[in-house]
Scaffold this active site. Structure first.
Site, PDB file in Angstrom:
ATOM      1  N   GLY A 357       9.536  -2.071  -6.935  1.00 23.13           N
ATOM      2  CA  GLY A 357       9.452  -1.569  -5.571  1.00 23.13           C
ATOM      3  C   GLY A 357      10.025  -2.575  -4.602  1.00 23.13           C
ATOM      4  N   GLY A 360       8.915  -4.889   3.121  1.00 24.39           N
ATOM      5  CA  GLY A 360       9.610  -5.456   4.263  1.00 24.39           C
ATOM      6  C   GLY A 360      10.093  -6.870   4.040  1.00 24.39           C
ATOM      7  N   PHE A 361       9.459  -7.604   3.094  1.00 18.13           N
ATOM      8  CA  PHE A 361       9.818  -8.998   2.890  1.00 18.13           C
ATOM      9  C   PHE A 361      10.658  -9.229   1.640  1.00 18.13           C
ATOM     10  CE2 PHE A 361       5.691  -9.585   5.230  1.00 18.13           C
ATOM     11  CZ  PHE A 361       6.295  -9.914   6.429  1.00 18.13           C
ATOM     12  N   ASP A 475      -3.503  -7.874   6.534  1.00 16.73           N
ATOM     13  CA  ASP A 475      -2.568  -6.823   6.111  1.00 16.73           C
ATOM     14  C   ASP A 475      -3.171  -5.976   4.989  1.00 16.73           C
ATOM     15  OD1 ASP A 475      -0.220  -5.400   6.329  1.00 16.73           O
ATOM     16  OD2 ASP A 475       0.911  -6.693   4.985  1.00 16.73           O
TER      17      ASP A 475
END
Length: 667
Positions: A357, A360-361, A475
């Protein structure tokens, strides 16, 4: 001649054992300090722990790099002299890096030129020093013995050798005894039995003029303080000089020393009474015997004292090292460092077929180490500024955390501008993979979901309260909850996590990061975060787990009601006495209504607008595990639209259907 050979051998051992270690580390005290466990400390640990592999990965055994952003950026250099093996070089730099981490607890700058098992150089600082000639702070060490030879003759030979070597090193010309990285190793004959062996090195980033000035100043300084000694070392941040009367380094293995002049005849004086018998062997034997009888016991006694002193020193050093390690609260990460080639091989060169997968990082890949262990490899994006911060946080934070409901970090890699984290491989992917897929939702029945809720709560409690550190995750979301083969939850992704001080209750930031659907109102609007902001995210997660719906969706009870997210939808159902309408229809009737209702109640307490109204995690776990605790009525959640169309139940009233009525509990 035999007695003389024996004496020479004993002298050699005396010189060899009498030399002090050349390593002298300098933790600079006048360049400022940093806060332990802070961002600079994290960056320092990361760059020093990866320095051995970064240096040996370079053809010239020289690495100059940095990590982090100002004002917490750390600059570092590591290098070894030409001819060093990768193993010796890595060992030398690793030992020195470990020394700095243990013995320079809060100094922003340090340097060292250790000499074992090879000569290497390690330096770090909070300011860039590349190309800068730094002569201070300076250190020197000397041999314990004094010169026996003619001092005038020695000075002439020594100065000639120094001048020749300084010229070779500073001009960066490759010769049999020097290389183009400001290095030189050479020797000169002092007596028929002794040679002078010298080694010089400047950091390769210096100009020729700066290198010459640094080495020449070191030679002058040594002459001023210690010119009568048998050997010595002068160390500066930008250059190194050592000379001695024995081959203390393998750098001299291939050197050819000029042949000494012919040995003059040795005349042994005879007693006056025996002048007519110049070949009197008895008299000659007595003289040699006296010399040996005096010399051998003296040298042996000195050797014994030196060996005893060395043993005591090592024991004391070992005790100090053990004490330092036991008192340190920060675990070193050196054993967790993986080299890039290993990770590349494990992931089949980051093959698309291995990709699990992407966030964002960066991307996550499945890998298999050479020992057969399956791993998850998180390769942070080079273009993401947040990725750098995420890497620093995860690599250091997760190494300190050990809990069955937290994902386990196996190691990390910081090479070739890559930032890679290696985690245990969790077979069932993340919670959202099952929770929001209509075809896979049925694999998570209520019993499993209830177990997942409890596991997540225990993991957060560990972060907030039970670990050595007080950590705010910041998060928490379904995609950051991994499920193992038995569907046990493991909290992952600590890129935004923050360490709180013992007395700290709240943090503030101008950089709002994370997933909006899980953010508490005070964090999303004002940048304020605390344990209570994690609890808000947990409440959202619980509602998603119960319903199988995303909080980011739009829901309404009927055509006349105002649309809202999952939190407002659940609150409306609760206040209209129909909370079970939230339940995932894939359950059918295979769930306990009281258990589900209680979980919805707890979730609504977690998402209340006022952080002070939200329960602590320890209280939440008691609420989940005990039916004897009366739960308070949940107030309005954050972001709740105050619509006149919504009929609200009085804040002070309770319904037996939705609250437990046993002994009260105060949080």
């Amino acid at each position: 001649m035999k007695q003389r050979s024996l004496f020479s051998v004993l002298c050699f051992f005396f010189i060899s054992f009498g030399v002090a270690s050349v390593s002298a580390q300098t933790c600079t005290t006048d360049k400022g300090t940093f806060r332990p466990n802070g961002t600079y400390d994290v960056n320092r640990r990361l760059i020093l722990s990866s320095l051995p592999s970064n240096v040996t990965d370079q053809d010239g055994l020289y690495y100059n790099g940095s990590i982090g952003q100002q004002p917490n950026r750390v600059y570092a250099i590591g290098m070894c002299i030409p001819g060093s093996t990768s193993e010796d070089c890595s060992d030398c730099i690793k030992k020195e890096s470990e020394f700095f981490l243990k013995n320079c607890p809060n100094q922003t700058e340090a340097y060292s030129w250790p000499g074992e098992p090879t000569l290497c150089y390690v330096r770090y600082s909070n300011t860039s020093f590349s190309g800068s000639a730094d002569l201070n702070p300076r250190n020197w060490l000397t041999n314990t013995g004094d010169l026996d030879s003619n001092l005038t003759e020695f000075t002439k030979i020594w100065e000639g050798l120094m001048g020749r070597m300084i010229s070779a090193a500073s001009t960066a010309k490759s010769t049999p005894s020097s290389s183009d990285n400001h290095y030189s190793a050479d020797s000169a004959v002092l007596t028929p039995l002794l040679n002078i062996y010298a080694l010089m090195q400047c950091t390769p980033d210096l100009s020729s003029g700066d290198c010459e000035n640094c080495l020449r100043q070191s030679a002058i300084d040594y002459q001023s303080c210690c010119s009568q000694k048998r050997g010595g070392v002068v160390m500066r941040p930008s250059c190194f000089l050592r000379w001695d009367l024995y081959t203390y380094s393998n750098a001299f293995d291939n050197l050819t020393v000029a042949s000494p002049p012919p040995e003059p005849p040795v005349t042994v004086p005879q007693p006056a009474g025996d002048q007519d018998n110049p070949t009197n062997n008895d008299s000659k034997g007595i003289s040699a015997g006296v010399v040996v009888a005096i010399t051998v016991p003296t040298v042996i006694a000195i050797l014994i004292l030196l060996v005893l002193g060395f043993v005591l020193f090592r024991r004391r050093k070992s005790y100090q090292r053990t004490k330092t390690e036991s008192e340190s609260d920060i675990s070193t990460t050196d054993s967790l460092v993986y080299d890039f080639k290993t990770i590349e091989a494990a992931t089949n060169k980051f093959s698309t077929s291995n990709k699990l997968g992407e966030g964002g990082f960066g991307a996550v890949y499945k890998g298999k180490l050479s020992n057969g262990t399956d791993v998850a490899v998180k390769r942070l994006s080079k273009k993401s500024g947040q990725g750098t911060r995420e890497f620093r946080n995860e690599a250091v934070l997760v190494t300190k955390l050990q809990h069955r409901n937290l994902v386990r970090l196996l190691g990390f890699c910081l090479e070739r501008e890559e930032q890679i984290l290696i985690y245990e491989f969790v077979h069932n992917k993340s919670l959202d993979y099952f929770l929001f897929d209509p075809e896979k939702q049925s694999q998570l029945d209520w019993t499993r979901r209830y177990k997942i809720i409890g596991g997540i709560a225990r993991g957060i409690l560990y972060l907030h309260q039970d670990s050595r550190l007080k950590i705010i995750h910041r998060d928490l979301k379904a995609s950051n909850i991994l499920l193992d083969a038995d569907m046990n939850p493991k909290i992952a992704d600590f890129g935004l996590a923050t360490i709180f001080g013992v007395e700290q209750t709240q943090g503030n930031t101008n950089r709002i990061a994370g997933t909006y659907a899980y953010m508490s109102p005070e964090y999303a609007m004002h940048g304020q975060y605390s344990m209570k902001s994690d609890i808000y995210s947990f409440g959202v997660l619980v509602l998603e787990i119960i319903s199988g719906k995303k909080n980011s969706g739009v829901y309404q009870m009927d055509e006349t009601s105002t649309a809202g997210n999952l939190v407002t939808y659940a609150s409306r159902l609760w206040r209209n006495k129909s909370p079970l309408e939230l339940v995932d229809p894939t359950f059918g009737r295979n769930y306990q209504s009281n258990e589900v209702t209680r979980c919805i109640h707890i979730a609504l307490l977690c998402v209340q607008e006022n952080p002070e109204d939200r329960p602590m995690l320890s209280t939440i776990i008691l609420m989940l595990t005990s039916n004897t605790i009366t739960l308070p009525v949940p107030r309005l959640p954050g972001f709740f639209p105050r619509s006149r169309q919504l009929k609200l139940v009085s804040e002070g009233s309770e319904s037996d259907q939705y609250t437990s009525k046993s002994s009260s509990f105060s949080s």
